[in-house]
Design a protein around this motif. Structure first.
Motif, PDB file in Angstrom:
ATOM      1  N   SER A  34     -20.040  30.861 -35.844  1.00 27.77           N
ATOM      2  CA  SER A  34     -20.613  29.552 -35.565  1.00 27.77           C
ATOM      3  C   SER A  34     -21.711  29.215 -36.559  1.00 27.77           C
ATOM      4  O   SER A  34     -22.227  30.094 -37.265  1.00 27.77           O
ATOM      5  CB  SER A  34     -21.212  29.535 -34.154  1.00 27.77           C
ATOM      6  OG  SER A  34     -22.367  30.362 -34.106  1.00 27.77           O
ATOM      7  N   TYR A  35     -22.096  27.957 -36.575  1.00 22.75           N
ATOM      8  CA  TYR A  35     -23.256  27.547 -37.373  1.00 22.75           C
ATOM      9  C   TYR A  35     -24.502  28.289 -36.910  1.00 22.75           C
ATOM     10  O   TYR A  35     -25.352  28.677 -37.717  1.00 22.75           O
ATOM     11  CB  TYR A  35     -23.461  26.038 -37.257  1.00 22.75           C
ATOM     12  CG  TYR A  35     -24.835  25.597 -37.700  1.00 22.75           C
ATOM     13  CD1 TYR A  35     -25.194  25.660 -39.050  1.00 22.75           C
ATOM     14  CD2 TYR A  35     -25.790  25.173 -36.777  1.00 22.75           C
ATOM     15  CE1 TYR A  35     -26.478  25.290 -39.457  1.00 22.75           C
ATOM     16  CE2 TYR A  35     -27.061  24.802 -37.183  1.00 22.75           C
ATOM     17  CZ  TYR A  35     -27.398  24.865 -38.524  1.00 22.75           C
ATOM     18  OH  TYR A  35     -28.659  24.503 -38.923  1.00 22.75           O
ATOM     19  N   GLN A  46     -15.687  23.356 -26.682  1.00 22.84           N
ATOM     20  CA  GLN A  46     -15.492  23.479 -28.129  1.00 22.84           C
ATOM     21  C   GLN A  46     -16.569  22.709 -28.894  1.00 22.84           C
ATOM     22  O   GLN A  46     -16.983  21.634 -28.472  1.00 22.84           O
ATOM     23  CB  GLN A  46     -14.117  22.932 -28.534  1.00 22.84           C
ATOM     24  CG  GLN A  46     -12.954  23.739 -27.993  1.00 22.84           C
ATOM     25  CD  GLN A  46     -12.725  23.559 -26.501  1.00 22.84           C
ATOM     26  OE1 GLN A  46     -12.689  24.534 -25.763  1.00 22.84           O
ATOM     27  NE2 GLN A  46     -12.578  22.330 -26.052  1.00 22.84           N
ATOM     28  N   VAL A  47     -16.969  23.266 -30.030  1.00 28.18           N
ATOM     29  CA  VAL A  47     -18.026  22.665 -30.835  1.00 28.18           C
ATOM     30  C   VAL A  47     -17.662  22.754 -32.308  1.00 28.18           C
ATOM     31  O   VAL A  47     -17.082  23.749 -32.750  1.00 28.18           O
ATOM     32  CB  VAL A  47     -19.380  23.385 -30.613  1.00 28.18           C
ATOM     33  CG1 VAL A  47     -20.514  22.598 -31.276  1.00 28.18           C
ATOM     34  CG2 VAL A  47     -19.667  23.601 -29.133  1.00 28.18           C
ATOM     35  N   ILE A  48     -18.015  21.723 -33.074  1.00 25.58           N
ATOM     36  CA  ILE A  48     -17.873  21.745 -34.528  1.00 25.58           C
ATOM     37  C   ILE A  48     -19.213  21.403 -35.169  1.00 25.58           C
ATOM     38  O   ILE A  48     -20.081  20.788 -34.544  1.00 25.58           O
ATOM     39  CB  ILE A  48     -16.800  20.764 -35.037  1.00 25.58           C
ATOM     40  CG1 ILE A  48     -17.146  19.321 -34.642  1.00 25.58           C
ATOM     41  CG2 ILE A  48     -15.410  21.156 -34.536  1.00 25.58           C
ATOM     42  CD1 ILE A  48     -16.207  18.271 -35.234  1.00 25.58           C
ATOM     43  N   LEU A  61     -24.067  17.278 -38.386  1.00 21.39           N
ATOM     44  CA  LEU A  61     -23.763  16.751 -37.069  1.00 21.39           C
ATOM     45  C   LEU A  61     -23.044  17.850 -36.285  1.00 21.39           C
ATOM     46  O   LEU A  61     -21.999  18.350 -36.704  1.00 21.39           O
ATOM     47  CB  LEU A  61     -22.880  15.508 -37.136  1.00 21.39           C
ATOM     48  CG  LEU A  61     -22.607  14.857 -35.765  1.00 21.39           C
ATOM     49  CD1 LEU A  61     -23.885  14.251 -35.193  1.00 21.39           C
ATOM     50  CD2 LEU A  61     -21.498  13.809 -35.851  1.00 21.39           C
ATOM     51  N   ILE A  62     -23.639  18.241 -35.163  1.00 16.23           N
ATOM     52  CA  ILE A  62     -23.020  19.200 -34.250  1.00 16.23           C
ATOM     53  C   ILE A  62     -22.419  18.393 -33.107  1.00 16.23           C
ATOM     54  O   ILE A  62     -23.136  17.674 -32.403  1.00 16.23           O
ATOM     55  CB  ILE A  62     -24.044  20.223 -33.735  1.00 16.23           C
ATOM     56  CG1 ILE A  62     -24.591  21.039 -34.908  1.00 16.23           C
ATOM     57  CG2 ILE A  62     -23.429  21.138 -32.689  1.00 16.23           C
ATOM     58  CD1 ILE A  62     -25.680  22.012 -34.525  1.00 16.23           C
ATOM     59  N   ASP A  74     -17.616  22.476 -41.499  1.00 18.22           N
ATOM     60  CA  ASP A  74     -17.946  23.823 -41.970  1.00 18.22           C
ATOM     61  C   ASP A  74     -17.733  24.897 -40.911  1.00 18.22           C
ATOM     62  O   ASP A  74     -17.431  26.047 -41.238  1.00 18.22           O
ATOM     63  CB  ASP A  74     -19.402  23.876 -42.445  1.00 18.22           C
ATOM     64  CG  ASP A  74     -19.579  23.361 -43.866  1.00 18.22           C
ATOM     65  OD1 ASP A  74     -18.560  23.107 -44.540  1.00 18.22           O
ATOM     66  OD2 ASP A  74     -20.746  23.212 -44.297  1.00 18.22           O
ATOM     67  N   PHE A  75     -17.924  24.537 -39.638  1.00 19.27           N
ATOM     68  CA  PHE A  75     -17.813  25.527 -38.563  1.00 19.27           C
ATOM     69  C   PHE A  75     -17.107  24.905 -37.362  1.00 19.27           C
ATOM     70  O   PHE A  75     -17.294  23.726 -37.067  1.00 19.27           O
ATOM     71  CB  PHE A  75     -19.197  26.019 -38.116  1.00 19.27           C
ATOM     72  CG  PHE A  75     -19.996  26.700 -39.179  1.00 19.27           C
ATOM     73  CD1 PHE A  75     -19.863  28.068 -39.402  1.00 19.27           C
ATOM     74  CD2 PHE A  75     -20.895  25.989 -39.965  1.00 19.27           C
ATOM     75  CE1 PHE A  75     -20.611  28.697 -40.387  1.00 19.27           C
ATOM     76  CE2 PHE A  75     -21.649  26.604 -40.945  1.00 19.27           C
ATOM     77  CZ  PHE A  75     -21.501  27.972 -41.152  1.00 19.27           C
TER      78      PHE A  75
END
Length: 427
Positions: free
Chosen positions: A9-10, A257-259, A297-298, A334-335
């Protein structure tokens, strides 16, 4: 043998403390052994250490490995079920006592960050965004409710004024809570872990507990060692894996879920979130997003039931992000990661005591950042002899999901479909 790693993760990539704590070997003795090094476990351990207790934390993986190190990083006040629901469901006495605790978690987080100088990108303010007129009316009621219980740092935002905070035309209005905020959650738990260690506490990683032996004292047993303790606290939440089967039946792991995008130019950041507040919408299956300390931005959302990790997180979350911010069509992700939180039948935290000296806390149902910190302090107080707040939570009924695990997943998934339809219809 290699040590377990955090999810890719970030948060893990930007962690301030990448040190690996030793594995538990041999026999150790302490006043309190805490099982689980997430927010609940570390908050409990730190609070106990501040009281002068000898505390050992045993973690099956890494500090903040579960939801504490993977969540959206939003400091959101109150509980999953708000104060009015608590009054209606549990009565006046419990309602009044719970209302006094509804905003305590966020205050404790800020106190810890300041006291221990924790670098976790703290920013103040969170926004509840209404996707339709009904949700906006609900936010008006929330403002009145919270103000009636002493929270006066709220501002209602119209459909036009919310665009001063969110560069999107999706919303029918919103509510700004200046007592909310956001943080890099893994750095928050790592910072508190460091403070705990500086007070003499010990943390053992890669030390999965295989057995709890109750008694006076109790024993926490891993494959390589044992901790003998007067009191045991189980704080594994969605990652208990059979330690307390009767407790585990009362809740269900769910995945979100997260980006995280690449770092964005400052002018784009200002277009997305001009005031830097974090956002969550008011849908049942909600979206939540914010800017990181380095301008990413998360964006998170979506739910899977039964802790099943989706194969392609980006395919779930990117369309949600683009619906809010079409200008990010060509942005690089990126993540992308997923993590499990624990859902309870009543959507309220479950807290209890088994026998004379085993405590547990679990099931924050999506409000874990603030509630887990509060619960750590409450557990610490109870162990130290002040059970007033603990007794409030422990008195609330804890129901099992109907039909055991086989029916928990479809039961809850069907409910999610129903509420998703309601979200889309705006009813």
């Amino acid at each position: 043998m290699s040590s377990p790693n955090h999810a890719n993760s970030y948060y893990a990539a930007s962690a301030n403390d990448k040190a690996i704590r030793p594995q538990l070997t041999g026999e150790h003795r302490c006043d309190v052994c805490v099982v689980g090094a997430g927010f609940t476990g570390i908050s409990t351990a730190l609070s106990l250490a501040e009281k002068g207790k000898r505390v050992i934390v045993v973690e099956g993986s890494r500090i903040g490995f579960g939801a504490s190190g993977r969540n959206g990083g939003q400091i959101v006040n109150s509980f999953n079920r708000d104060i009015d629901y608590i009054f209606k469901s549990y009565g006046e006495d419990i309602g009044q006592k719970m209302a006094k605790m509804a905003f305590a978690g966020s205050e404790l987080i800020r106190h810890r960050i300041e006291k221990y100088n924790i670098d976790c990108d703290l920013k103040h303010g969170n926004l509840f965004a209404a996707c339709n007129p009904k949700q906006f009316e609900d936010l008006k009621a929330k403002k009145a409710l919270w103000e009636s219980h002493g929270h006066n740092e709220l501002e209602l935002l119209s459909a036009s004024s919310i665009q001063d905070h969110i560069g999107s035309d999706r919303y029918a209005g919103g509510l700004l809570d200046r007592k909310g905020g956001h943080i890099q959650p893994l750095n928050l738990v790592l910072g508190q872990a460091k403070a705990f260690e500086e007070l003499g506490g010990q943390i053992f990683e890669d030390s999965e507990v295989i057995r709890l032996e109750q008694g006076k004292p109790g024993r926490v047993v891993t494959k390589q060692g044992v901790v003998v303790a007067d009191t045991i606290v189980v704080a594994g939440n969605a990652y208990m894996f059979g330690l307390l089967p009767e407790v585990e039946k009362k809740a269900m792991p769910c995945g979100t879920q997260v980006i995280a995008t690449e770092p964005l130019p400052e002018d784009i950041q200002k277009k997305l979130l001009p005031t830097g507040h974090c956002v969550e919408d008011c849908n049942y299956l909600l979206d939540y997003y914010r800017l990181s300390g380095d301008g990413r931005l998360i964006y998170g959302g979506g739910t899977t039931y039964g802790a099943r990790d989706p194969g392609k997180i980006e395919s779930i979350i990117v369309p949600k992000m683009l619906k809010t911010y079409p200008i990010l069509q060509n942005v690089k992700i990126d993540f992308a990661w997923t993590g499990n939180f624990l859902l309870t039948m009543m959507r309220m935290p479950q807290v209890g005591k088994i026998g004379d000296n085993l405590y547990y806390a679990q099931g924050y149902s999506g409000h874990g950042v603030t509630n887990s910190h509060l619960m750590g302090e409450i557990l610490s107080d109870a162990i130290d002899g002040d059970t007033e707040r603990f007794d409030v939570f422990a008195s609330m009924p804890q129901y099992q999901f109907p039909g055991g695990r086989m029916l928990r997943i479809p039961y809850t998934a069907v409910g999610a479909v129903y509420y998703n339809i309601r979200d889309k219809l705006g009813i």
